[in-house]
Design a protein around this motif. Structure first.
Motif, PDB file in Angstrom:
ATOM      1  N   TYR A 194     -31.603  14.569   6.871  1.00 36.79           N
ATOM      2  CA  TYR A 194     -32.918  13.927   6.827  1.00 36.79           C
ATOM      3  C   TYR A 194     -32.904  12.556   7.509  1.00 36.79           C
ATOM      4  N   GLY A 195     -31.755  12.173   8.039  1.00 38.31           N
ATOM      5  CA  GLY A 195     -31.666  10.882   8.711  1.00 38.31           C
ATOM      6  C   GLY A 195     -31.322   9.725   7.801  1.00 38.31           C
ATOM      7  N   ASN A 196     -30.932  10.012   6.542  1.00 43.01           N
ATOM      8  CA  ASN A 196     -30.547   8.959   5.606  1.00 43.01           C
ATOM      9  C   ASN A 196     -29.085   8.569   5.821  1.00 43.01           C
ATOM     10  N   ARG A 197     -28.806   7.282   5.814  1.00 41.97           N
ATOM     11  CA  ARG A 197     -27.420   6.831   5.843  1.00 41.97           C
ATOM     12  C   ARG A 197     -26.793   7.245   4.522  1.00 41.97           C
ATOM     13  N   SER A 198     -25.721   8.035   4.565  1.00 44.49           N
ATOM     14  CA  SER A 198     -25.186   8.654   3.356  1.00 44.49           C
ATOM     15  C   SER A 198     -23.664   8.567   3.298  1.00 44.49           C
ATOM     16  N   VAL A 199     -23.151   8.713   2.090  1.00 47.27           N
ATOM     17  CA  VAL A 199     -21.709   8.726   1.855  1.00 47.27           C
ATOM     18  C   VAL A 199     -21.315  10.150   1.479  1.00 47.27           C
ATOM     19  N   PHE A 200     -20.439  10.738   2.272  1.00 48.29           N
ATOM     20  CA  PHE A 200     -19.974  12.102   2.032  1.00 48.29           C
ATOM     21  C   PHE A 200     -18.572  12.035   1.428  1.00 48.29           C
ATOM     22  N   LEU A 201     -18.454  12.489   0.187  1.00 50.67           N
ATOM     23  CA  LEU A 201     -17.193  12.443  -0.537  1.00 50.67           C
ATOM     24  C   LEU A 201     -16.575  13.837  -0.612  1.00 50.67           C
ATOM     25  N   THR A 202     -15.275  13.889  -0.479  1.00 53.28           N
ATOM     26  CA  THR A 202     -14.554  15.156  -0.618  1.00 53.28           C
ATOM     27  C   THR A 202     -13.818  15.163  -1.956  1.00 53.28           C
ATOM     28  N   VAL A 203     -14.050  16.208  -2.743  1.00 53.22           N
ATOM     29  CA  VAL A 203     -13.397  16.357  -4.043  1.00 53.22           C
ATOM     30  C   VAL A 203     -12.897  17.791  -4.174  1.00 53.22           C
ATOM     31  N   SER A 204     -12.109  18.050  -5.188  1.00 57.22           N
ATOM     32  CA  SER A 204     -11.632  19.403  -5.426  1.00 57.22           C
ATOM     33  C   SER A 204     -12.769  20.280  -5.927  1.00 57.22           C
ATOM     34  N   GLN A 205     -12.609  21.588  -5.819  1.00 57.82           N
ATOM     35  CA  GLN A 205     -13.624  22.509  -6.308  1.00 57.82           C
ATOM     36  C   GLN A 205     -13.812  22.349  -7.815  1.00 57.82           C
ATOM     37  N   GLU A 206     -12.738  22.102  -8.525  1.00 55.10           N
ATOM     38  CA  GLU A 206     -12.823  21.902  -9.980  1.00 55.10           C
ATOM     39  C   GLU A 206     -13.684  20.682 -10.304  1.00 55.10           C
ATOM     40  N   THR A 207     -13.458  19.597  -9.562  1.00 59.05           N
ATOM     41  CA  THR A 207     -14.247  18.383  -9.772  1.00 59.05           C
ATOM     42  C   THR A 207     -15.708  18.624  -9.417  1.00 59.05           C
ATOM     43  N   LEU A 208     -15.962  19.335  -8.317  1.00 61.10           N
ATOM     44  CA  LEU A 208     -17.328  19.631  -7.909  1.00 61.10           C
ATOM     45  C   LEU A 208     -18.044  20.456  -8.973  1.00 61.10           C
ATOM     46  N   ASP A 209     -17.379  21.451  -9.513  1.00 61.96           N
ATOM     47  CA  ASP A 209     -17.978  22.287 -10.558  1.00 61.96           C
ATOM     48  C   ASP A 209     -18.339  21.451 -11.786  1.00 61.96           C
ATOM     49  N   GLU A 260     -25.997  -0.669  -7.048  1.00 59.29           N
ATOM     50  CA  GLU A 260     -27.160  -0.009  -7.631  1.00 59.29           C
ATOM     51  C   GLU A 260     -28.357  -0.957  -7.539  1.00 59.29           C
ATOM     52  N   LEU A 261     -29.558  -0.385  -7.427  1.00 59.20           N
ATOM     53  CA  LEU A 261     -30.727  -1.211  -7.224  1.00 59.20           C
ATOM     54  C   LEU A 261     -31.056  -2.064  -8.434  1.00 59.20           C
ATOM     55  N   GLN A 262     -31.653  -3.197  -8.158  1.00 56.58           N
ATOM     56  CA  GLN A 262     -32.131  -4.115  -9.183  1.00 56.58           C
ATOM     57  C   GLN A 262     -33.655  -4.166  -9.081  1.00 56.58           C
ATOM     58  N   PHE A 263     -34.298  -4.692 -10.138  1.00 61.05           N
ATOM     59  CA  PHE A 263     -35.745  -4.870 -10.075  1.00 61.05           C
ATOM     60  C   PHE A 263     -36.079  -6.342 -10.175  1.00 61.05           C
ATOM     61  N   PRO A 264     -37.139  -6.837  -9.529  1.00 66.61           N
ATOM     62  CA  PRO A 264     -38.025  -6.042  -8.683  1.00 66.61           C
ATOM     63  C   PRO A 264     -37.306  -5.482  -7.454  1.00 66.61           C
ATOM     64  N   LEU A 265     -37.831  -4.392  -6.982  1.00 72.31           N
ATOM     65  CA  LEU A 265     -37.239  -3.672  -5.861  1.00 72.31           C
ATOM     66  C   LEU A 265     -37.237  -4.539  -4.607  1.00 72.31           C
ATOM     67  N   THR A 266     -36.144  -4.529  -3.879  1.00 71.16           N
ATOM     68  CA  THR A 266     -36.064  -5.256  -2.621  1.00 71.16           C
ATOM     69  C   THR A 266     -35.979  -4.259  -1.470  1.00 71.16           C
ATOM     70  N   GLU A 267     -36.127  -4.752  -0.261  1.00 64.55           N
ATOM     71  CA  GLU A 267     -36.026  -3.879   0.904  1.00 64.55           C
ATOM     72  C   GLU A 267     -34.629  -3.269   1.000  1.00 64.55           C
ATOM     73  N   ALA A 268     -33.606  -4.038   0.602  1.00 64.72           N
ATOM     74  CA  ALA A 268     -32.240  -3.521   0.627  1.00 64.72           C
ATOM     75  C   ALA A 268     -32.082  -2.346  -0.338  1.00 64.72           C
ATOM     76  N   ASP A 269     -32.760  -2.414  -1.492  1.00 67.52           N
ATOM     77  CA  ASP A 269     -32.696  -1.310  -2.460  1.00 67.52           C
ATOM     78  C   ASP A 269     -33.231  -0.019  -1.863  1.00 67.52           C
ATOM     79  N   THR A 270     -34.259  -0.134  -1.038  1.00 72.13           N
ATOM     80  CA  THR A 270     -34.876   1.065  -0.468  1.00 72.13           C
ATOM     81  C   THR A 270     -33.964   1.752   0.538  1.00 72.13           C
ATOM     82  N   LYS A 271     -32.929   1.046   0.997  1.00 69.73           N
ATOM     83  CA  LYS A 271     -32.025   1.604   2.005  1.00 69.73           C
ATOM     84  C   LYS A 271     -30.673   1.995   1.408  1.00 69.73           C
ATOM     85  N   ALA A 272     -30.578   2.020   0.074  1.00 72.98           N
ATOM     86  CA  ALA A 272     -29.322   2.407  -0.569  1.00 72.98           C
ATOM     87  C   ALA A 272     -28.950   3.831  -0.158  1.00 72.98           C
TER      88      ALA A 272
END
Length: 206
Positions: free
Chosen positions: A76-91, A31-43
């Motif tokens: 949108y071109g963002n590096r992202s993490v796609f997680l698979t969960v059950s429908q119950e968990t998603l709800d 998770e990002l820390q402050f002051p904001l760093t360049e790495a935080d902007t790419k989380a």
């Protein structure tokens, strides 16, 4: 998303960092820390069953409820993490998200912290020789998703033309800001920068 001009002083936010991590191409995500760093902007952003849910991240779901994970770019071109969960968990994730107030405003910060903006201007300001007393100039600027400052303009000029031009020069000379987006869609941000020139060489920013 077009945003109205906002005072730069209104973009400071408090954040609490948490400890859980996920490996992203060999780098630990935190998770990002402050002051904001360049790495935080790419989380990365987190998707659950291909759906982005405000406020939901890797810590929202107990590890045993995650059925799969994949790292790739979202639409949108963002590096992202796609997680698979059950429908119950998603709800449940969606229901919990709706119960919370989640601030999705972008976090835009001058390199090293917004307090450094005042010092930067003090070091780079040229007080016009024609200035007598004090005048106030309100400049506007657009900050692009990569932090670049563009579209500098004078929104409310002072009575001193030299001060107006100096304010415009300062805005055009600003370095890149660090910008952390809280939604996957990243739009340019517009801000106001009020500058008060006071002879013989003092500048105040409110």
């Amino acid at each position: 998303m077009n945003r109205a001009f906002l005072p730069l002083s209104c973009i400071l936010l408090a954040f609490v960092a948490s400890a859980q991590q996920i490996d992203l191409n060999g780098q630990d995500y935190k998770e990002l820390q402050f002051p904001l760093t360049e790495a935080d902007t790419k989380a990365p952003f987190f998707y659950f069953n291909d759906e982005w849910i405000p406020g939901a991240n890797i810590q929202t779901v107990p590890p045993e409820q995650i059925q799969g994970a994949q790292i790739k770019d979202d639409e949108y071109g963002n590096r992202s993490v796609f997680l698979t969960v059950s429908q119950e968990t998603l709800d449940k994730i969606k229901a919990d998200s709706k119960k919370k107030f989640i601030n999705l405003d972008p976090i835009c910060e001058f390199p090293g912290g917004n307090g450094n903006l005042i010092e930067w201007i003090k070091e780079n300001i040229h007080i016009p020789s024609s200035l007598e007393g004090h005048v106030r100039v309100i400049a506007g600027m657009t900050i692009m998703p990569d932090g670049t400052v563009t579209d500098a303009k004078i929104i409310k000029p002072s009575t001193n033309d030299d001060a107006n031009q100096e304010a415009l020069r300062l805005v055009n000379a600003l370095p890149k800001f660090n910008v952390k987006y809280c939604t996957p869609h990243k739009a340019p941000l517009r801000y106001l920068l009020p500058i008060t020139f006071t002879s013989p060489g003092t500048i105040l920013i409110r």
